[in-house]
Design a protein around this motif. Structure first.
Motif, PDB file in Angstrom:
ATOM      1  N   MET A   1     -10.238  -3.865   0.216  1.00 58.15           N
ATOM      2  CA  MET A   1      -8.876  -4.386   0.297  1.00 58.15           C
ATOM      3  C   MET A   1      -8.620  -5.065   1.638  1.00 58.15           C
ATOM      4  N   LYS A   2      -9.202  -4.539   2.717  1.00 54.87           N
ATOM      5  CA  LYS A   2      -9.031  -5.153   4.035  1.00 54.87           C
ATOM      6  C   LYS A   2      -9.700  -6.519   4.092  1.00 54.87           C
TER       7      LYS A   2
ATOM      8  N   ALA B   1     -12.851   5.903   2.276  1.00 53.80           N
ATOM      9  CA  ALA B   1     -11.417   5.715   2.463  1.00 53.80           C
ATOM     10  C   ALA B   1     -10.867   4.897   1.298  1.00 53.80           C
ATOM     11  N   SER B   2      -9.793   5.394   0.693  1.00 54.47           N
ATOM     12  CA  SER B   2      -9.170   4.721  -0.446  1.00 54.47           C
ATOM     13  C   SER B   2      -7.696   4.481  -0.164  1.00 54.47           C
ATOM     14  N   THR B   3      -7.162   3.429  -0.770  1.00 51.66           N
ATOM     15  CA  THR B   3      -5.740   3.125  -0.662  1.00 51.66           C
ATOM     16  C   THR B   3      -5.155   2.995  -2.056  1.00 51.66           C
TER      17      THR B   3
ATOM     18  N   ILE C   1       0.869  -1.177   0.000  1.00 49.36           N
ATOM     19  CA  ILE C   1       0.000   0.000   0.000  1.00 49.36           C
ATOM     20  C   ILE C   1       0.904   1.225   0.000  1.00 49.36           C
TER      21      ILE C   1
ATOM     22  N   PHE D   1      -2.495  -4.890   5.721  1.00 49.72           N
ATOM     23  CA  PHE D   1      -2.772  -3.915   6.766  1.00 49.72           C
ATOM     24  C   PHE D   1      -2.178  -4.304   8.113  1.00 49.72           C
TER      25      PHE D   1
ATOM     26  N   GLU E   1     -10.604   1.000   0.545  1.00 50.29           N
ATOM     27  CA  GLU E   1      -9.864   0.410   1.655  1.00 50.29           C
ATOM     28  C   GLU E   1     -10.638  -0.733   2.304  1.00 50.29           C
ATOM     29  N   GLU E   2     -11.930  -0.587   2.406  1.00 47.19           N
ATOM     30  CA  GLU E   2     -12.758  -1.627   3.032  1.00 47.19           C
ATOM     31  C   GLU E   2     -12.672  -2.940   2.252  1.00 47.19           C
TER      32      GLU E   2
ATOM     33  N   TRP F   1      -6.023   3.145  -7.279  1.00 47.01           N
ATOM     34  CA  TRP F   1      -6.747   3.484  -6.055  1.00 47.01           C
ATOM     35  C   TRP F   1      -7.881   2.487  -5.885  1.00 47.01           C
ATOM     36  N   GLU F   2      -7.935   1.868  -4.715  1.00 44.12           N
ATOM     37  CA  GLU F   2      -8.958   0.873  -4.411  1.00 44.12           C
ATOM     38  C   GLU F   2      -9.645   1.262  -3.107  1.00 44.12           C
TER      39      GLU F   2
ATOM     40  N   ARG G   1      -2.751   6.477   1.362  1.00 40.84           N
ATOM     41  CA  ARG G   1      -4.147   6.415   1.804  1.00 40.84           C
ATOM     42  C   ARG G   1      -4.743   7.804   1.726  1.00 40.84           C
TER      43      ARG G   1
END
Length: 94
Positions: free
Chosen positions: A69-70, A47-49, A33, A77, A66-67, A63-64, A36
């Motif tokens: 990707m988690k 929220a983006s990462t 990553i 993370f 964040e939710e 850019w994806e 952010r």
């Protein structure tokens, strides 16, 4: 100029021995990553990462959410050596 080619039947590979998927696709694995940010919309914040993918340059990072990707890649993370272990696990699975 084109030259005439003499075919050699012993050099022809049977297509059954080569395991190629019909879709000719492969899965990308996120490596790191890079950044952010929180984008503010009218009614909510997202929220983006910025994710660096395997076999791509930093300029091609995407850019994806964040939710998402988690949920899909929790090892990105985690802090410490656990993140490296997650990457190694995914790479060994391929």
């Amino acid at each position: 100029m084109l030259k005439k080619c003499i075919r050699d039947p012993s050099l022809i590979l049977p297509t059954e021995s080569i395991r190629i998927k019909d879709s000719l696709s492969y899965g990308e694995i996120p490596v790191q990553i890079l950044d952010r940010q929180i984008r503010k919309l009218r009614t909510k914040e997202v929220a983006s990462t910025k994710v660096l993918w395997r076999n791509q340059f930093v300029e091609e990072a995407t850019w994806e959410a964040e939710e998402d990707m988690k949920k899909r890649y929790p090892y990105l993370f985690e802090s410490g050596g656990n993140a490296d272990q997650g990457i190694n696990f995914l790479l060994s699975a391929l």
